[in-house]
Design a protein around this motif. Structure first.
Motif, PDB file in Angstrom:
ATOM      1  N   ALA A   7      -6.223   3.494   3.734  1.00 20.50           N
ATOM      2  CA  ALA A   7      -7.219   3.088   4.084  1.00 20.50           C
ATOM      3  C   ALA A   7      -8.191   3.856   4.971  1.00 20.50           C
ATOM      4  N   ASP A   8      -9.521   3.554   4.784  1.00 19.87           N
ATOM      5  CA  ASP A   8     -10.681   4.504   5.315  1.00 19.87           C
ATOM      6  C   ASP A   8     -10.538   4.074   6.969  1.00 19.87           C
ATOM      7  N   PRO A   9     -10.528   5.244   7.873  1.00 22.35           N
ATOM      8  CA  PRO A   9     -10.092   4.734   9.343  1.00 22.35           C
ATOM      9  C   PRO A   9     -11.404   3.767   9.604  1.00 22.35           C
ATOM     10  N   LEU A  14     -13.124   1.671   7.886  1.00 29.72           N
ATOM     11  CA  LEU A  14     -12.796   0.242   7.311  1.00 29.72           C
ATOM     12  C   LEU A  14     -11.731  -0.599   8.377  1.00 29.72           C
ATOM     13  N   THR A  15     -10.806   0.295   8.700  1.00 29.91           N
ATOM     14  CA  THR A  15      -9.695  -0.285   9.525  1.00 29.91           C
ATOM     15  C   THR A  15     -10.252  -0.600  10.777  1.00 29.91           C
ATOM     16  N   HIS A  16     -10.957   0.142  11.557  1.00 28.57           N
ATOM     17  CA  HIS A  16     -11.889  -0.245  12.772  1.00 28.57           C
ATOM     18  C   HIS A  16     -12.537  -1.505  12.677  1.00 28.57           C
ATOM     19  N   LEU A  17     -13.568  -1.647  11.493  1.00 32.10           N
ATOM     20  CA  LEU A  17     -14.278  -2.686  11.269  1.00 32.10           C
ATOM     21  C   LEU A  17     -13.425  -3.891  11.393  1.00 32.10           C
TER      22      LEU A  17
END
Length: 70
Positions: A53-55, A57-60
């Motif tokens: 996963a894109d970091p 996207l994970t943060h969002l």
């Protein structure tokens, strides 16, 4: 005034001592294809990569979880 009724076509007679079963082509191809793909993954598991996963996207998603979790 009477309306003409539609009659059902008569089914074909079955061959003596047998059952008439007809499958579409994909009913045989899809299970065979799935089996071959799974067998290929078992034989060579290095080809099966986990999705990363894109970091951002994970943060969002974490922020949304905290926002709706309250």
């Amino acid at each position: 005034m009477s309306t003409p009724t539609q009659t059902r076509p008569r089914p074909r007679p079955l061959p003596r001592g047998g059952v008439d079963i007809r499958l579409p082509w994909w009913a045989l191809v899809l299970p065979i294809l799935a089996f071959v793909l799974l067998l290929a993954l078992i034989i060579n598991p290095s080809e099966a990569h986990a999705a990363t996963a894109d970091p951002a996207l994970t943060h969002l998603l974490e922020q949304l979880r905290h926002l709706f979790g309250r």
